[in-house]
Design a protein around this motif. Structure first.
Motif, PDB file in Angstrom:
ATOM      1  N   GLU A  69       7.625 -32.675 -12.050  1.00 48.93           N
ATOM      2  CA  GLU A  69       8.085 -34.058 -12.190  1.00 48.93           C
ATOM      3  C   GLU A  69       7.467 -34.960 -11.125  1.00 48.93           C
ATOM      4  O   GLU A  69       7.177 -36.140 -11.384  1.00 48.93           O
ATOM      5  N   GLU A  70       7.219 -34.400  -9.950  1.00 45.32           N
ATOM      6  CA  GLU A  70       6.601 -35.176  -8.872  1.00 45.32           C
ATOM      7  C   GLU A  70       5.095 -35.317  -9.039  1.00 45.32           C
ATOM      8  O   GLU A  70       4.435 -36.041  -8.282  1.00 45.32           O
ATOM      9  N   GLY A  71       4.522 -34.622 -10.011  1.00 45.79           N
ATOM     10  CA  GLY A  71       3.083 -34.692 -10.233  1.00 45.79           C
ATOM     11  C   GLY A  71       2.272 -33.734  -9.383  1.00 45.79           C
ATOM     12  O   GLY A  71       1.036 -33.849  -9.339  1.00 45.79           O
ATOM     13  N   VAL A  72       2.935 -32.783  -8.732  1.00 49.84           N
ATOM     14  CA  VAL A  72       2.224 -31.867  -7.827  1.00 49.84           C
ATOM     15  C   VAL A  72       1.203 -31.018  -8.576  1.00 49.84           C
ATOM     16  O   VAL A  72       0.137 -30.706  -8.045  1.00 49.84           O
ATOM     17  N   PHE A  73       1.499 -30.646  -9.831  1.00 48.33           N
ATOM     18  CA  PHE A  73       0.615 -29.747 -10.580  1.00 48.33           C
ATOM     19  C   PHE A  73      -0.459 -30.488 -11.368  1.00 48.33           C
ATOM     20  O   PHE A  73      -1.210 -29.870 -12.119  1.00 48.33           O
ATOM     21  N   ASP A  74      -0.540 -31.789 -11.215  1.00 45.63           N
ATOM     22  CA  ASP A  74      -1.582 -32.552 -11.916  1.00 45.63           C
ATOM     23  C   ASP A  74      -2.911 -32.430 -11.189  1.00 45.63           C
ATOM     24  O   ASP A  74      -2.957 -32.256  -9.963  1.00 45.63           O
ATOM     25  N   ASN A  75      -4.003 -32.515 -11.945  1.00 49.91           N
ATOM     26  CA  ASN A  75      -5.355 -32.466 -11.397  1.00 49.91           C
ATOM     27  C   ASN A  75      -6.147 -33.651 -11.925  1.00 49.91           C
ATOM     28  O   ASN A  75      -5.930 -34.094 -13.053  1.00 49.91           O
ATOM     29  N   PRO A  76      -7.093 -34.177 -11.152  1.00 53.56           N
ATOM     30  CA  PRO A  76      -7.872 -35.314 -11.638  1.00 53.56           C
ATOM     31  C   PRO A  76      -8.786 -34.954 -12.793  1.00 53.56           C
ATOM     32  O   PRO A  76      -9.233 -35.815 -13.529  1.00 53.56           O
ATOM     33  N   GLN A  77      -9.071 -33.669 -12.960  1.00 49.68           N
ATOM     34  CA  GLN A  77      -9.937 -33.247 -14.060  1.00 49.68           C
ATOM     35  C   GLN A  77      -9.639 -31.803 -14.418  1.00 49.68           C
ATOM     36  O   GLN A  77      -8.981 -31.089 -13.663  1.00 49.68           O
ATOM     37  N   ALA A  78     -10.090 -31.390 -15.590  1.00 50.84           N
ATOM     38  CA  ALA A  78      -9.909 -30.012 -16.010  1.00 50.84           C
ATOM     39  C   ALA A  78     -10.745 -29.078 -15.135  1.00 50.84           C
ATOM     40  O   ALA A  78     -11.830 -29.434 -14.684  1.00 50.84           O
ATOM     41  N   ILE A  79     -10.212 -27.870 -14.918  1.00 51.32           N
ATOM     42  CA  ILE A  79     -10.881 -26.870 -14.086  1.00 51.32           C
ATOM     43  C   ILE A  79     -10.870 -25.547 -14.849  1.00 51.32           C
ATOM     44  O   ILE A  79      -9.913 -25.238 -15.571  1.00 51.32           O
ATOM     45  N   VAL A  80     -11.945 -24.763 -14.705  1.00 46.17           N
ATOM     46  CA  VAL A  80     -12.048 -23.501 -15.428  1.00 46.17           C
ATOM     47  C   VAL A  80     -12.235 -22.334 -14.460  1.00 46.17           C
ATOM     48  O   VAL A  80     -12.713 -22.499 -13.332  1.00 46.17           O
ATOM     49  N   PRO A  86     -22.407 -28.687 -13.732  1.00 43.98           N
ATOM     50  CA  PRO A  86     -22.535 -27.831 -12.544  1.00 43.98           C
ATOM     51  C   PRO A  86     -21.431 -26.780 -12.449  1.00 43.98           C
ATOM     52  O   PRO A  86     -21.667 -25.666 -11.974  1.00 43.98           O
ATOM     53  N   GLY A  87     -20.225 -27.125 -12.915  1.00 39.09           N
ATOM     54  CA  GLY A  87     -19.116 -26.175 -12.823  1.00 39.09           C
ATOM     55  C   GLY A  87     -19.324 -24.957 -13.694  1.00 39.09           C
ATOM     56  O   GLY A  87     -19.104 -23.816 -13.264  1.00 39.09           O
ATOM     57  N   LEU A  88     -19.745 -25.163 -14.955  1.00 35.97           N
ATOM     58  CA  LEU A  88     -20.011 -24.019 -15.834  1.00 35.97           C
ATOM     59  C   LEU A  88     -21.201 -23.212 -15.332  1.00 35.97           C
ATOM     60  O   LEU A  88     -21.195 -21.972 -15.390  1.00 35.97           O
ATOM     61  N   ALA A  89     -22.218 -23.910 -14.838  1.00 36.55           N
ATOM     62  CA  ALA A  89     -23.368 -23.194 -14.276  1.00 36.55           C
ATOM     63  C   ALA A  89     -22.953 -22.359 -13.079  1.00 36.55           C
ATOM     64  O   ALA A  89     -23.436 -21.230 -12.887  1.00 36.55           O
ATOM     65  N   ALA A  90     -22.026 -22.895 -12.272  1.00 34.05           N
ATOM     66  CA  ALA A  90     -21.531 -22.157 -11.110  1.00 34.05           C
ATOM     67  C   ALA A  90     -20.750 -20.921 -11.536  1.00 34.05           C
ATOM     68  O   ALA A  90     -20.844 -19.862 -10.901  1.00 34.05           O
ATOM     69  N   PRO A 141     -12.395 -21.026  -9.123  1.00 33.05           N
ATOM     70  CA  PRO A 141     -12.213 -22.139 -10.061  1.00 33.05           C
ATOM     71  C   PRO A 141     -13.257 -23.231  -9.829  1.00 33.05           C
ATOM     72  O   PRO A 141     -13.617 -23.529  -8.689  1.00 33.05           O
ATOM     73  N   GLN A 142     -13.727 -23.807 -10.929  1.00 36.09           N
ATOM     74  CA  GLN A 142     -14.741 -24.859 -10.867  1.00 36.09           C
ATOM     75  C   GLN A 142     -14.375 -25.987 -11.831  1.00 36.09           C
ATOM     76  O   GLN A 142     -13.775 -25.744 -12.879  1.00 36.09           O
ATOM     77  N   PRO A 143     -14.753 -27.233 -11.502  1.00 32.35           N
ATOM     78  CA  PRO A 143     -14.537 -28.326 -12.449  1.00 32.35           C
ATOM     79  C   PRO A 143     -15.273 -28.066 -13.757  1.00 32.35           C
ATOM     80  O   PRO A 143     -16.359 -27.470 -13.766  1.00 32.35           O
ATOM     81  N   LEU A 144     -14.679 -28.507 -14.861  1.00 36.30           N
ATOM     82  CA  LEU A 144     -15.329 -28.357 -16.159  1.00 36.30           C
ATOM     83  C   LEU A 144     -16.362 -29.469 -16.326  1.00 36.30           C
ATOM     84  O   LEU A 144     -16.066 -30.571 -16.784  1.00 36.30           O
ATOM     85  N   ASN A 145     -17.566 -29.180 -15.906  1.00 31.22           N
ATOM     86  CA  ASN A 145     -18.710 -30.061 -16.099  1.00 31.22           C
ATOM     87  C   ASN A 145     -19.956 -29.188 -16.047  1.00 31.22           C
ATOM     88  O   ASN A 145     -19.850 -27.955 -15.934  1.00 31.22           O
TER      89      ASN A 145
END
Length: 517
Positions: free
Chosen positions: A37-48, A98-102, A92-96
């Motif tokens: 509810e406080e938004g602690v588990f939110d992320n600015p972008q998807a991560i894989v 460079p992230g998938l390549a990483a 974990p890496q951002p879904l973009n």
């Protein structure tokens, strides 16, 4: 670890009060709800992220090998259920792009190191759904069922006899499953066409290995939407990934002919093994199952907290963020669903809610594994953003798709709703729509059309050729039988050919290289 020391650790686990553990897990659930509810588990972008399991074999004949614990530490892999298992968990890496390549680069870099080290031990790590050649001089049935009893002193000073699986890793949690008062809730047996094996521990589960893509959702309250879409793609993606059509030959019934085994066997026995080993056959829904749809993120949290606890594990203190709900986190370790929500993170800023996608067996090559990771991530992005109508597919049909894929792979009759809202059972229409949306999700995250197509190419090739790793294995066995081999030899030839082809393509090729034009 000496058996006496392991027995003492098992006794410590068994001494945990189950009622108190459940109550603390329920209290932890309220902590997580407040944080959501406080938004602690939110992320600015998807991560894989990715969990990737392997088993070890002798390099010369592909018989199963136990992996020395020192070797696991040396290569930076984690132990899994069996002494022959090894697991890699990526960062974990951002879904973009460079992230998938990483993700792919990390898997290749760590696996290359592991292969170099294990080669000096005349050992090879194999990426596969189910091993079929037991250790040299041993039967698979014996390897999977051997256990001993040891007596130890419990924390309250009384003697207790515990059962220890001979070939299981020295994790007290694994061994405690066979000794807890809740042990009867796990059948500890395999029941599949022409195969029936009973054990005193959960060791038969160590037959199977998998890959598990993770997708962290940007906004935790939206997790149910992602989860419900993940249930709809589970059957079609499983059908593409099937890779465990055979058991070790000595596990089959003596009176079963090769023709009957080929006729009646399933494409993905890994699914049934996990369920029949860990579920109670006398009850309804077991702990390992295709889960129902979610309506709210609070419901996801409550399901985990209320799940039947087989092993209430001891919980210590820590400084991580998720140490604020340690009993819930411990309980999640035995929350076995084919798609499951996860809430965790080492720090408050890294806290996340994610989907763990568990249907896919380990694949022939790294590129195939990354292809599934990219497909899952792309679909989670695209289906939710475009509000794809497949969400309206009845849950029961989604479940039927999953188990039909387990039995028949790409030959299964699957039901799908295409982007135009039409229900179809045409496989080509299904995969054209599914993979187009996976590609859309990837390009929407910044990948070029060329790169998105490259990641998904191994899966498109399977659709076009109508070949999966499981169907390839079946053809290998049929060919060996036609050459005059008996069934056990045919299984062995198939497995040795699989490992040989994998040794040529694991890091730089794909299964598409195995199946020609």
């Amino acid at each position: 670890m000496p058996e006496e020391e392991l027995a003492a650790r098992i006794a410590d686990v068994l001494a945990v009060d189950a009622v108190d553990f459940r109550e603390r897990a329920e209290a932890d659930a309220e902590v997580i709800k407040d944080a959501v509810e406080e938004g602690v588990f939110d992320n600015p972008q998807a991560i894989v992220g990715l969990e990737y399991e392997f088993y070890a074999v002798k390099a010369d004949d592909c018989t199963l090998r136990r992996v020395p614990r020192r070797l696991l530490e040396l290569i930076g892999f984690e132990k899994e259920l069996g002494l022959h298992n090894a697991e890699m968990v990526t960062s974990p890496q951002p879904l973009n792009a460079p992230g998938l390549a990483a993700q792919e680069s990390e898997v290749k870099a760590r696996l290359q190191t592991a292969l170099d080290v294990t080669q000096s031990e005349r050992m090879r790590l194999v990426s596969d759904g189910l091993w079929t050649i037991p250790p040299e001089g041993e039967a698979a049935s014996t390897y999977l069922t051997d256990s001993v009893e040891r007596t130890t002193v419990t924390p309250d000073g009384t003697d207790r006899t515990v059962r220890i699986a001979t070939n299981m890793s020295d994790s007290a949690r694994y061994h405690a499953m066979a000794n807890t008062d809740q042990a009867e809730s796990a059948a500890m047996r395999i029941d599949a066409p022409h195969v029936s094996l009973s054990a005193d521990t959960v060791m038969p589960e160590s037959l199977i290995t998998s890959i598990q893509p993770h997708y962290q959702v940007p906004h935790a309250p939206d997790l149910p939407d992602y989860f419900n879409y993940a249930l709809r793609i589970a059957g079609p993606l499983l059908a593409l990934g099937v890779n465990s059509p055979f058991f070790p030959a000595d596990l089959y019934d003596e009176d079963a002919s090769a023709e009957e085994i080929l006729r009646d066997g399933w494409m993905e026995h890994r699914i049934s093994i996990f369920e029949t080993v860990l579920n109670d056959p006398t009850t309804g829904e077991g702990k390992v199952r295709f889960p129902r749809d979610l309506e709210t993120v609070e419901e996801a949290i409550d399901r985990i907290a209320a799940d039947n606890t087989i092993v209430p594990m001891p919980v210590g203190s820590g400084e991580r963020f998720d140490d604020q709900f340690p009993h819930f986190s411990r309980k999640h370790g035995t929350y076995w669903r084919w798609v499951r929500p996860v809430f965790g993170g080492p720090t408050r800023s890294a806290a996340n809610a994610r989907i763990e996608f568990r249907p896919i067996p380990a694949q022939p090559t790294v590129r195939d594994s990354i292809s599934f990771l990219a497909a899952v991530a792309g679909l989670m992005e695209s289906l939710t953003r475009l509000e794809h109508p497949v969400l309206e597919l009845d849950w029961q049909l989604a479940r039927e798709n999953f188990y039909a894929a387990m039995v028949d792979g790409l030959a299964a009759d699957l039901t799908w709703i295409t982007n135009d809202g039409k229900e179809t059972t045409d496989g080509l229409a299904l995969y054209e729509d599914l993979l187009a949306h996976a590609e859309d999700g990837l390009t929407n995250r910044g990948l070029s059309e060329e790169d998105a197509a490259k990641y998904l190419y191994p899966l498109r090739r399977r659709v076009r050729q109508e070949v999966t790793p499981a169907s390839w294995k079946r053809e290998q066995v049929r060919a060996a039988l036609e050459d005059g081999a008996d069934f056990a030899d045919a299984i062995e030839r198939m497995q040795q050919t699989y490992v040989a082809r994998q040794s040529e393509t694991l890091l730089e090729g794909s299964f598409a290289d195995w199946i020609g034009d």
